[in-house]
Design a protein around this motif. Structure first.
Motif, PDB file in Angstrom:
ATOM      1  N   UNK A 114     -29.427  69.551 -10.308  1.00 16.52           N
ATOM      2  CA  UNK A 114     -30.299  70.481 -10.153  1.00 16.52           C
ATOM      3  C   UNK A 114     -31.666  70.035 -10.412  1.00 16.52           C
ATOM      4  N   UNK A 115     -31.925  69.128 -11.350  1.00 13.27           N
ATOM      5  CA  UNK A 115     -33.181  68.357 -11.242  1.00 13.27           C
ATOM      6  C   UNK A 115     -33.822  67.988 -10.005  1.00 13.27           C
ATOM      7  N   UNK A 116     -32.809  67.311  -9.337  1.00 11.53           N
ATOM      8  CA  UNK A 116     -33.134  66.534  -7.933  1.00 11.53           C
ATOM      9  C   UNK A 116     -33.655  67.769  -6.944  1.00 11.53           C
ATOM     10  N   UNK A 117     -32.719  68.785  -7.001  1.00 16.90           N
ATOM     11  CA  UNK A 117     -33.061  70.076  -6.308  1.00 16.90           C
ATOM     12  C   UNK A 117     -34.351  70.559  -6.316  1.00 16.90           C
ATOM     13  N   UNK A 118     -34.632  70.671  -7.787  1.00 15.53           N
ATOM     14  CA  UNK A 118     -36.025  71.270  -8.254  1.00 15.53           C
ATOM     15  C   UNK A 118     -37.031  70.444  -7.688  1.00 15.53           C
ATOM     16  N   UNK A 119     -37.203  69.085  -8.068  1.00 15.41           N
ATOM     17  CA  UNK A 119     -38.146  68.187  -7.373  1.00 15.41           C
ATOM     18  C   UNK A 119     -38.361  68.519  -6.000  1.00 15.41           C
ATOM     19  N   UNK A 120     -37.212  68.365  -5.288  1.00 11.94           N
ATOM     20  CA  UNK A 120     -37.286  68.335  -3.665  1.00 11.94           C
ATOM     21  C   UNK A 120     -37.804  69.759  -3.115  1.00 11.94           C
ATOM     22  N   UNK A 121     -37.587  70.753  -4.143  1.00 11.11           N
ATOM     23  CA  UNK A 121     -38.053  72.268  -3.596  1.00 11.11           C
ATOM     24  C   UNK A 121     -39.593  72.095  -3.777  1.00 11.11           C
ATOM     25  N   UNK A 122     -40.142  71.523  -4.748  1.00  7.99           N
ATOM     26  CA  UNK A 122     -41.312  71.442  -5.456  1.00  7.99           C
ATOM     27  C   UNK A 122     -42.097  70.635  -4.118  1.00  7.99           C
ATOM     28  N   UNK A 123     -41.482  69.488  -3.744  1.00  8.61           N
ATOM     29  CA  UNK A 123     -42.133  68.691  -2.767  1.00  8.61           C
ATOM     30  C   UNK A 123     -42.149  69.386  -1.582  1.00  8.61           C
ATOM     31  N   UNK A 124     -41.118  70.242  -1.087  1.00  4.05           N
ATOM     32  CA  UNK A 124     -41.166  70.984   0.081  1.00  4.05           C
ATOM     33  C   UNK A 124     -42.322  71.936  -0.018  1.00  4.05           C
ATOM     34  N   UNK A 125     -42.132  72.591  -1.073  1.00  5.17           N
ATOM     35  CA  UNK A 125     -43.503  73.661  -1.487  1.00  5.17           C
ATOM     36  C   UNK A 125     -44.900  72.924  -1.112  1.00  5.17           C
ATOM     37  N   UNK A 126     -44.901  71.737  -1.767  1.00 10.28           N
ATOM     38  CA  UNK A 126     -46.475  70.984  -1.608  1.00 10.28           C
ATOM     39  C   UNK A 126     -46.663  70.680  -0.335  1.00 10.28           C
ATOM     40  N   UNK A 127     -45.806  70.324   0.531  1.00 12.60           N
ATOM     41  CA  UNK A 127     -45.811  70.075   1.916  1.00 12.60           C
ATOM     42  C   UNK A 127     -46.232  71.172   2.851  1.00 12.60           C
ATOM     43  N   UNK A 128     -45.689  72.343   2.513  1.00 15.60           N
ATOM     44  CA  UNK A 128     -45.912  73.510   3.096  1.00 15.60           C
ATOM     45  C   UNK A 128     -47.121  74.298   2.952  1.00 15.60           C
TER      46      UNK A 128
END
Length: 183
Positions: free
Chosen positions: A92-106
């Protein structure tokens, strides 16, 4: 470690990563080199065991990609069920970090400014800084499409501006405004 091919010896976790984990986990404990090597070998074997079991589960379900669910099922079938809650938390932590990274990129995409315009603005800012550095008289740089600097040598500014593909749009004894020659 039982190996079926000759290149399994190359598949180990980097020793530096294990040393860092040991130091973070046990900061006040000295660990002998052979004990560190044993930990590296155990980690490598554990990963090999879990990934092999996850691969078998993946193949049985007629999938081509091992998913987190396959790894969790592999842990359960290998008798490591007690780790599953921690594994799910880490997942779940990994998914949260990946989501934040995708949001930052978008975020850049969500500005609504075309990429060509962003590139043009970036080039303008680079040109402004270049001219200011060339002149050596920079007092301020604004975030808008102008550069703020006191002009001490107008002809030197003109040469600098022209050399980087920009033209000045104001006269001597005034604040310099730059714009690209191709608008």
């Amino acid at each position: 470690m039982a190996s079926s091919s000759g290149n399994d010896d190359d598949l180990t976790i980097p020793r530096a990563a294990i040393n860092k984990m040991i130091k973070e986990t046990l900061p006040n404990v000295r660990v002998a080199n052979d004990a560190r090597e044993l930990v590296v070998n155990c980690c490598t074997e554990f990963i090999h065991l879990v990934s092999s079991e996850a691969n078998e589960i993946c193949n049985k379900s007629e999938k081509k990609t091992i998913s987190p669910e396959h790894v969790i099922q592999a842990l359960e079938s290998l008798g490591f069920g007690s780790y599953i809650s921690e594994v799910k938390e880490v997942l779940q932590e990994c998914k949260t970090v990946a989501l934040k990274r995708r949001k930052a990129n978008s975020r850049l995409e969500n500005l609504g400014i075309p990429e060509e315009e962003l590139l043009r603005q970036q080039q303008l800012l680079i040109a402004q800084v270049s001219v200011a550095i060339i002149l050596g008289t920079m007092h301020e740089i604004t975030t808008g499409p102008t550069i703020g600097c006191q002009i001490t040598n107008w002809s030197e500014l003109q040469r600098a501006v022209n050399s980087i593909g920009y033209r000045s749009v104001s006269g001597p004894n005034s604040r310099c405004r730059l714009s690209p020659t191709k608008l």
